[in-house]
Motif scaffolding. Structure first.
Motif, PDB file in Angstrom:
ATOM      1  N   THR A 165      38.999  51.213  42.859  1.00 53.35           N
ATOM      2  CA  THR A 165      38.608  49.801  42.842  1.00 53.35           C
ATOM      3  C   THR A 165      38.921  49.177  41.484  1.00 53.35           C
ATOM      4  O   THR A 165      39.409  48.035  41.406  1.00 53.35           O
ATOM      5  N   GLN A 166      38.670  49.921  40.401  1.00 57.23           N
ATOM      6  CA  GLN A 166      38.992  49.423  39.067  1.00 57.23           C
ATOM      7  C   GLN A 166      40.496  49.220  38.910  1.00 57.23           C
ATOM      8  O   GLN A 166      40.956  48.229  38.338  1.00 57.23           O
ATOM      9  N   LEU A 167      41.281  50.155  39.443  1.00 62.52           N
ATOM     10  CA  LEU A 167      42.738  50.007  39.457  1.00 62.52           C
ATOM     11  C   LEU A 167      43.139  48.748  40.221  1.00 62.52           C
ATOM     12  O   LEU A 167      43.938  47.931  39.737  1.00 62.52           O
ATOM     13  N   ASN A 168      42.597  48.580  41.406  1.00 71.55           N
ATOM     14  CA  ASN A 168      42.940  47.448  42.263  1.00 71.55           C
ATOM     15  C   ASN A 168      42.569  46.116  41.598  1.00 71.55           C
ATOM     16  O   ASN A 168      43.355  45.157  41.612  1.00 71.55           O
ATOM     17  N   ASN A 169      41.389  46.076  40.995  1.00 69.13           N
ATOM     18  CA  ASN A 169      40.958  44.849  40.320  1.00 69.13           C
ATOM     19  C   ASN A 169      41.835  44.535  39.110  1.00 69.13           C
ATOM     20  O   ASN A 169      42.160  43.370  38.853  1.00 69.13           O
ATOM     21  N   SER A 170      42.209  45.587  38.374  1.00 64.76           N
ATOM     22  CA  SER A 170      43.056  45.393  37.195  1.00 64.76           C
ATOM     23  C   SER A 170      44.425  44.860  37.591  1.00 64.76           C
ATOM     24  O   SER A 170      44.968  43.944  36.943  1.00 64.76           O
ATOM     25  N   PHE A 171      44.981  45.413  38.671  1.00 63.42           N
ATOM     26  CA  PHE A 171      46.266  44.934  39.145  1.00 63.42           C
ATOM     27  C   PHE A 171      46.155  43.469  39.593  1.00 63.42           C
ATOM     28  O   PHE A 171      47.042  42.650  39.327  1.00 63.42           O
ATOM     29  N   GLY A 172      45.057  43.143  40.267  1.00 70.09           N
ATOM     30  CA  GLY A 172      44.863  41.774  40.718  1.00 70.09           C
ATOM     31  C   GLY A 172      44.817  40.798  39.563  1.00 70.09           C
ATOM     32  O   GLY A 172      45.398  39.710  39.625  1.00 70.09           O
ATOM     33  N   LYS A 173      44.133  41.171  38.479  1.00 73.67           N
ATOM     34  CA  LYS A 173      44.048  40.302  37.307  1.00 73.67           C
ATOM     35  C   LYS A 173      45.412  40.120  36.657  1.00 73.67           C
ATOM     36  O   LYS A 173      45.672  39.097  36.006  1.00 73.67           O
ATOM     37  N   ALA A 174      46.290  41.118  36.829  1.00 75.58           N
ATOM     38  CA  ALA A 174      47.641  41.033  36.265  1.00 75.58           C
ATOM     39  C   ALA A 174      48.608  40.336  37.221  1.00 75.58           C
ATOM     40  O   ALA A 174      49.808  40.249  36.929  1.00 75.58           O
ATOM     41  N   GLY A 175      48.098  39.883  38.366  1.00 73.79           N
ATOM     42  CA  GLY A 175      48.941  39.193  39.332  1.00 73.79           C
ATOM     43  C   GLY A 175      49.703  40.108  40.263  1.00 73.79           C
ATOM     44  O   GLY A 175      50.593  39.654  40.983  1.00 73.79           O
ATOM     45  N   VAL A 176      49.339  41.387  40.277  1.00 74.83           N
ATOM     46  CA  VAL A 176      50.002  42.349  41.165  1.00 74.83           C
ATOM     47  C   VAL A 176      49.181  42.471  42.439  1.00 74.83           C
ATOM     48  O   VAL A 176      48.085  43.037  42.437  1.00 74.83           O
ATOM     49  N   THR A 177      49.671  41.949  43.517  1.00 72.00           N
ATOM     50  CA  THR A 177      48.935  41.971  44.787  1.00 72.00           C
ATOM     51  C   THR A 177      49.446  43.026  45.746  1.00 72.00           C
ATOM     52  O   THR A 177      48.776  43.359  46.720  1.00 72.00           O
ATOM     53  N   GLU A 178      50.655  43.548  45.490  1.00 70.79           N
ATOM     54  CA  GLU A 178      51.221  44.587  46.332  1.00 70.79           C
ATOM     55  C   GLU A 178      51.607  45.783  45.477  1.00 70.79           C
ATOM     56  O   GLU A 178      52.268  45.636  44.438  1.00 70.79           O
TER      57      GLU A 178
END
Length: 396
Positions: A135-148
């Protein structure tokens, strides 16, 4: 834009550092090489404190017994991969769990955990820790604009059971990114070897005091993970499978109908309440009859090595080793997990790849110089990471 490739590596039991309550030195595996004073103090912490900080993956248990050092070196050596592939290594642990995970094109995301804890539905549990890490990985990617991104769960030994629980018993939001679950020597149907430390039987490298300490820690309702490695009721019974006892009876670890058998188990240390709770918290949630799996599973299994596959119960014996005699099969698996257990299949996950002569650690890259085939099959064939030509790879 390149879609990131993330390999989440979940280690096996005992292969994560456990820190002292005050931080500092890793008391596990440091206790293995510690002097008597530290052993005594650290043993008390490990036995009595339910939740301790998690450190890194174990690189080596002792200078003469390696763990993941060779794998870690391999993944951080750019020349092992084709041009344009450069893995960023990142560890999620107690010190970094609130930090931003780098959104790299190729990420080797290591998730050590407190392997003493319940693997499944308990609290605290390894499953919750691992799920929080992703979840922390997923949230971090989301904050960086990485959705896929393409997420591959690569799990060694007990780590595979933890991942199965997360995928089969919960519905994490990040599961849509999971492309494959790849297990390395995971005891999907249990490991009979787990009964030995539960009953206080020492291995050749342990002295009697170490065996007693391990038994004390394992027989703690707050630290039930070793019980979760025992073959579950859904699997073939690993005591009944052994050669017939003198009375001609077959015995079940989960069947309390034979009073003498149950008394012998209790005398040598097994706690039925911990066994019951452990199986209810893990194996009861895993899908064996229902063959549908959330994502494709790929099982890597070792073959050709002498492996403990069952026990012979001898009624009236005066010691645990005489009462429960291990039955070793000459070419039964990887030396720890039977091949049949590591080769879990379903109709939606029929892929099992075997590696002859690979022991339990070598499946997970403990010696990439001599036994690289399993990890390189996972990376190159199953995940599709472009590898360098064989002659160019560094396996030191």
């Amino acid at each position: 834009m390149t879609t990131p490739t993330v390999i989440a590596f979940i280690p096996g039991t005992t292969a994560s550092e456990i820190m002292g309550a005050a931080g500092g030195t890793a008391i596990w595996p440091g206790i293995l090489d510690a002097d008597l004073a530290d052993k005594t103090a650290w043993a008390t912490e490990l036995d009595t404190i339910t939740k301790l900080p998690v450190g890194n993956l174990v690189a080596e248990y002792t200078p003469s017994l390696t763990c993941y050092a060779s794998l870690l070196n391999y993944m951080s050596t750019g020349s092992n991969f084709a041009d344009g592939v450069n893995f960023t290594s990142y560890v999620y642990n107690s010190a970094s769990k609130n930090a931003i995970v780098p959104a790299a094109d190729y990420l080797f995301y290591m998730i050590p955990y407190d392997w003493r804890q319940d693997d499944g539905a308990g609290s605290p549990s390894s499953a919750q820790w691992v799920a929080d890490a992703i979840t922390q990985l997923n949230n971090s990617f989301g904050k960086a604009g990485v959705t896929e991104y393409n997420l591959y769960l690569v799990a060694h030994s007990m780590g595979g059971l933890i991942c199965r629980y997360i995928l089969e018993a919960t519905s994490p939001g990040w599961s849509k990114h999971v492309r494959k679950l790849i297990t390395l020597g995971t005891p999907h149907l249990g490991a009979p070897l787990a009964l030995a430390p539960i009953l206080g039987e020492k291995f050749s490298s342990e002295n009697a005091a170490e065996a007693l300490f391990l038994q004390t820690m394992i027989n703690n309702a707050s630290h039930p993970s070793t019980y979760e490695l025992l073959p579950p009721p859904a699997a073939a019974n690993f005591i009944a499978e052994a050669s017939a006892s003198p009375s001609g009876m077959a015995y079940s670890l989960y069947d309390s109908s034979d009073a003498a058998f149950n008394a012998a188990l209790a005398e040598w240390g097994l706690k039925r309440d911990v066994l019951k709770d452990a199986n209810n918290n893990l194996f009861s949630y895993l899908k064996y009859g229902d063959t549908a799996t959330p994502v494709a599973y790929y099982c890597m299994a070792g073959t050709g090595l002498e492996t403990l596959t069952s026990y012979l119960y001898i009624a009236g014996a005066r010691s645990a080793s005489a009462a429960f005699v291990p039955q070793w099969t000459a070419s039964g698996g990887d030396g720890v997990v039977p091949q049949a257990s590591a080769s879990f299949e379903t109709s939606t996950a029929p892929t099992v790849t075997t590696f002859a002569g690979y022991n339990h650690g070598q499946l997970a890259g403990s010696d990439m110089a001599k036994f690289p085939a399993c990890i390189e099959h996972v990376l190159g064939t199953l995940i599709g990471v472009p590898l360098a030509a064989t002659a160019e790879r560094s396996t030191r």
